[in-house]
Enzyme design. Structure first.
Site, PDB file in Angstrom:
ATOM      1  N   PRO A   1      24.839  21.563   9.292  1.00 60.99           N
ATOM      2  CA  PRO A   1      23.723  22.427   9.112  1.00 60.99           C
ATOM      3  C   PRO A   1      22.554  21.776   9.935  1.00 60.99           C
ATOM      4  O   PRO A   1      22.376  20.573   9.694  1.00 60.99           O
ATOM      5  CB  PRO A   1      23.502  22.570   7.650  1.00 60.99           C
ATOM      6  CG  PRO A   1      24.549  22.406   6.893  1.00 60.99           C
ATOM      7  CD  PRO A   1      25.479  21.393   7.558  1.00 60.99           C
TER       8      PRO A   1
ATOM      9  N   LYS B   1      16.657  17.561   7.776  1.00 57.43           N
ATOM     10  CA  LYS B   1      18.055  18.044   7.196  1.00 57.43           C
ATOM     11  C   LYS B   1      18.260  17.533   5.695  1.00 57.43           C
ATOM     12  O   LYS B   1      19.267  17.791   4.995  1.00 57.43           O
ATOM     13  CB  LYS B   1      19.217  17.531   7.920  1.00 57.43           C
ATOM     14  CG  LYS B   1      19.074  18.021   9.634  1.00 57.43           C
ATOM     15  CD  LYS B   1      20.585  17.707  10.067  1.00 57.43           C
ATOM     16  CE  LYS B   1      20.294  18.146  11.405  1.00 57.43           C
ATOM     17  NZ  LYS B   1      21.738  17.591  12.639  1.00 57.43           N
TER      18      LYS B   1
ATOM     19  N   ASN C   1      23.762  19.759  16.445  1.00 60.10           N
ATOM     20  CA  ASN C   1      24.725  19.505  17.586  1.00 60.10           C
ATOM     21  C   ASN C   1      24.478  21.025  18.475  1.00 60.10           C
ATOM     22  O   ASN C   1      24.554  20.823  19.573  1.00 60.10           O
ATOM     23  CB  ASN C   1      26.207  19.414  17.324  1.00 60.10           C
ATOM     24  CG  ASN C   1      27.057  18.966  18.710  1.00 60.10           C
ATOM     25  OD1 ASN C   1      26.312  18.621  19.637  1.00 60.10           O
ATOM     26  ND2 ASN C   1      28.120  19.421  18.500  1.00 60.10           N
TER      27      ASN C   1
END
Length: 284
Positions: free
Chosen positions: A2, A51, A178
């Site tokens: 995520p 994150k 990514n």
């Protein structure tokens, strides 16, 4: 894994469902905290930091309400890693994931619950010590500490490092995953293996990263936020398909770098997938 906007959305969903409510039960399915019982504690807020997710709780006071002041407060610190997720359930609603993958379950007095599945990391720490857990992160693209100049300076500190690796390093700026790093490189017409010091407009890449995450933080993301295709990405996951800009076929590759930290073998590397257009993003 995520990305920052996904984690931001998860924090907002849980904050809306849990904030201000007392817990009727807690269940931590990791050995270090298996006996911890937070029944009676009040969820103050749920926030994201890059994150990472932080559930902040206050202990019960003499009257059962949340004790005033910061003393004794705890934070549930988690990271979703590759496959993790937090899901919110209405009273009586069945879990949508296998119970054996649950690592934490918090249930409020009104029956609402939040369950963390397949979490990459889970710990309970003193709220006052959150800095020890997330203080290494760079400025958060969706956080109150966002500082583009600092993010750019962090990236420039290693001018020979591939920009596609530097963008993923959460110590530089927190929130890029990514998908975004591949899209950022495409939008900047930069090959992901280009050294940071050779990127023509690094400040522009940082600014675009901010705009992308801001554009997608309040919606389900299957787009690059007004910077590209209506539904999809420019290059990510499009191996062999025509580039949407020049029609050259998109390529897939990897970038590798030494594994940081101790306890690794000499020569150990970590590979990262990249997607790019060889025509729009030539490696000079």
């Amino acid at each position: 894994m995520p990305e920052g906007d996904n984690v931001y959305q998860a924090a907002r969903r849980m904050n809306a469902a849990l904030a201000g409510k007392r817990l009727a039960a807690s269940d931590f399915r990791v050995p270090a905290f298996a006996t911890l019982d937070l029944s009676g504690w009040t969820v103050l807020e749920v926030v994201s930091r890059g994150k990472h997710l932080l559930h902040r709780l206050a202990p019960p006071g003499p009257d059962g309400a949340a004790a005033p002041g910061p003393e004794g407060r705890l934070s549930i610190h988690s990271h979703l890693s590759m496959e993790g997720s937090w899901q919110v359930y209405a009273p009586g609603e069945r879990w949508r994931k296998p119970a054996h993958t649950a690592r934490a379950a918090l249930t409020t007095e009104d029956g609402t619950s939040a369950v963390g599945f397949s979490l990459g990391m889970l710990e309970v720490i003193a709220t006052a010590e959150e800095g020890d857990a997330v203080g290494h992160l760079g400025p958060d693209l969706l956080g109150p500490d966002w500082d583009p100049a600092r993010a750019e300076a962090n990236l420039r500190a290693q001018p020979d490092r591939a920009v596609g690796l530097a963008l993923l390093d959460q110590r530089n700026l927190a929130g890029v995953g990514n998908i975004y790093r591949c899209e950022l490189c495409f939008l900047a017409r930069v090959h992901p293996a280009t050294p940071v010091g050779d990127v023509p407009d690094l400040a522009g890449m940082v600014a675009t990263a901010k705009r992308l995450l801001e554009a997608n933080k309040a919606r389900s993301r299957n787009t690059v936020g007004g910077f590209g295709p209506r539904n999809g990405t420019w290059v990510y996951g499009r191996t062999g398909q025509p580039c949407l800009r020049c029609r050259t076929r998109v390529r897939h590759g990897t970038l590798a770098e030494p594994v940081p930290g101790t306890g690794t073998r000499l020569g150990d590397t970590r590979e990262r997938d990249i997607y790019y257009c060889p025509s729009c993003q030539p490696l000079r």
